[in-house]
Write a protein that holds these residues in place. Sequence first.
Motif, PDB file in Angstrom:
ATOM      1  N   VAL A 166       0.831  -1.203   0.000  1.00  0.00           N
ATOM      2  CA  VAL A 166       0.000   0.000   0.000  1.00  0.00           C
ATOM      3  C   VAL A 166       0.867   1.255   0.000  1.00  0.00           C
ATOM      4  O   VAL A 166       1.851   1.334   0.742  1.00  0.00           O
ATOM      5  N   MET A 167       0.480   2.220  -0.824  1.00  0.00           N
ATOM      6  CA  MET A 167       1.060   3.557  -0.737  1.00  0.00           C
ATOM      7  C   MET A 167      -0.063   4.535  -0.418  1.00  0.00           C
ATOM      8  O   MET A 167      -1.047   4.607  -1.152  1.00  0.00           O
ATOM      9  N   ILE A 168       0.068   5.238   0.706  1.00  0.00           N
ATOM     10  CA  ILE A 168      -0.915   6.282   1.015  1.00  0.00           C
ATOM     11  C   ILE A 168      -0.357   7.625   0.581  1.00  0.00           C
ATOM     12  O   ILE A 168       0.858   7.870   0.654  1.00  0.00           O
ATOM     13  N   ALA A 169      -1.246   8.481   0.122  1.00  0.00           N
ATOM     14  CA  ALA A 169      -0.876   9.835  -0.269  1.00  0.00           C
ATOM     15  C   ALA A 169      -1.726  10.805   0.536  1.00  0.00           C
ATOM     16  O   ALA A 169      -2.919  10.573   0.739  1.00  0.00           O
ATOM     17  N   ASP A 170      -1.115  11.868   1.006  1.00  0.00           N
ATOM     18  CA  ASP A 170      -1.840  12.893   1.751  1.00  0.00           C
ATOM     19  C   ASP A 170      -0.947  14.125   1.790  1.00  0.00           C
ATOM     20  O   ASP A 170       0.186  14.091   1.313  1.00  0.00           O
ATOM     21  N   LEU A 171      -1.459  15.194   2.370  1.00  0.00           N
ATOM     22  CA  LEU A 171      -0.655  16.410   2.453  1.00  0.00           C
ATOM     23  C   LEU A 171       0.549  16.180   3.361  1.00  0.00           C
ATOM     24  O   LEU A 171       0.470  15.434   4.342  1.00  0.00           O
ATOM     25  N   LYS A 172       1.641  16.837   3.014  1.00  0.00           N
ATOM     26  CA  LYS A 172       2.886  16.708   3.780  1.00  0.00           C
ATOM     27  C   LYS A 172       2.651  17.168   5.218  1.00  0.00           C
ATOM     28  O   LYS A 172       1.929  18.132   5.454  1.00  0.00           O
ATOM     29  N   GLY A 173       3.232  16.442   6.164  1.00  0.00           N
ATOM     30  CA  GLY A 173       3.101  16.885   7.556  1.00  0.00           C
ATOM     31  C   GLY A 173       3.126  15.724   8.524  1.00  0.00           C
ATOM     32  O   GLY A 173       3.314  14.560   8.157  1.00  0.00           O
TER      33      GLY A 173
ATOM     34  N   LYS B 209       3.160  11.432   8.302  1.00  0.00           N
ATOM     35  CA  LYS B 209       4.311  10.686   8.851  1.00  0.00           C
ATOM     36  C   LYS B 209       3.844   9.651   9.875  1.00  0.00           C
ATOM     37  O   LYS B 209       4.264   8.494   9.851  1.00  0.00           O
ATOM     38  N   ARG B 210       2.933  10.061  10.764  1.00  0.00           N
ATOM     39  CA  ARG B 210       2.420   9.139  11.797  1.00  0.00           C
ATOM     40  C   ARG B 210       1.712   7.948  11.156  1.00  0.00           C
ATOM     41  O   ARG B 210       1.917   6.799  11.538  1.00  0.00           O
ATOM     42  N   ALA B 211       0.835   8.245  10.176  1.00  0.00           N
ATOM     43  CA  ALA B 211       0.094   7.176   9.495  1.00  0.00           C
ATOM     44  C   ALA B 211       1.057   6.240   8.765  1.00  0.00           C
ATOM     45  O   ALA B 211       0.905   5.018   8.804  1.00  0.00           O
TER      46      ALA B 211
ATOM     47  N   LEU C 239       1.445   2.230   9.457  1.00  0.00           N
ATOM     48  CA  LEU C 239       1.209   1.249   8.394  1.00  0.00           C
ATOM     49  C   LEU C 239       2.465   0.425   8.106  1.00  0.00           C
ATOM     50  O   LEU C 239       2.372  -0.776   7.836  1.00  0.00           O
ATOM     51  N   ALA C 240       3.630   1.065   8.189  1.00  0.00           N
ATOM     52  CA  ALA C 240       4.892   0.346   7.935  1.00  0.00           C
ATOM     53  C   ALA C 240       5.080  -0.773   8.954  1.00  0.00           C
ATOM     54  O   ALA C 240       5.539  -1.873   8.618  1.00  0.00           O
ATOM     55  N   GLU C 241       4.688  -0.492  10.195  1.00  0.00           N
ATOM     56  CA  GLU C 241       4.794  -1.493  11.267  1.00  0.00           C
ATOM     57  C   GLU C 241       3.856  -2.677  10.978  1.00  0.00           C
ATOM     58  O   GLU C 241       4.243  -3.834  11.108  1.00  0.00           O
TER      59      GLU C 241
END
Length: 288
Positions: A37-44, A48-50, A54-56
């Motif tokens: 999965v690649m999530i896209a959202d506004l920088k910030g 980073k938290r999401a 998800l990486a974990e």
Amino acid sequence: MSQHPALKAGNSAVITGGASGIGLAAAKAFIELGMNVMIADLKGEKLKRAGDELAELAEKKGVKALAHATDVSDLSELEELECAANRAFGNIHVLMNNAGIQPGTAVFGKQMPWDRIIGVNLTGVINGTRIFAPEMRAHGEPAMIINTGSKQGITTPPGNPAYNVAKAGVKAFTEALQHELRNIEGCRLEAHLLIPGFVFTPLTANGRDEKPEGAWTPEQTVDFMLKSLEAGDFYILCPDGEVDRATDEKRMMWAIGDIVENRPPLSRWHPDYGDAFKAYLNGDGHGH
């Protein structure tokens, strides 16, 4: 539960507006299915938290989860997202055009919120589809595009006209998209329109910390979406704790009835028709 053929281990998904709400819940569900999965959202910080969360999750499942800063109202940033996803994963099997904002608007109100809502909620969906779809079609594996609409794009209630206009556009665009795809011989790419109910997300919270009783969680919404996709539904019309499907259907039938019956627009909220609508909703009338 047997899933839609595009939703399988080893496949890859891109989700815009993926750092919170329905997008984040969908990302978790796809990872659970063994997808990259690649999530896209506004920088910030939120992205980073999401991304870290998800990486974990992805590490435990032996898959990849990446976060990519993207403003979907910017065509070049969507093009960069597509390149990044292809580089990271190869073929993309699921695109969820889910990014959405909801600042208040008025017909004669300020210009900026109109431009932002149309740019993110409508143009972002159209451009995301047009950028990702050619490659998703060409690779020949089962694939799908899920566009997040809204009941407000169908019944267009008073209160936020720019939001309604954008979501009505998403409905019309996604219908045209699916019609186009199903008429291409051998095409294994399809489109679906997600129509959430009342969902407790950062978009709808309005400063509240606790979920209102009638609202669904993003997870409930995604669970319903997966079941609907398995059933092959194009219109994924989600109920919630306050509104059942029968009520949604009546509201939508009344809205189209404004044209058929030559009533004033938004007659449901018109003083001359309010009682007739209530009677219709209670089963005492036929929308006339």
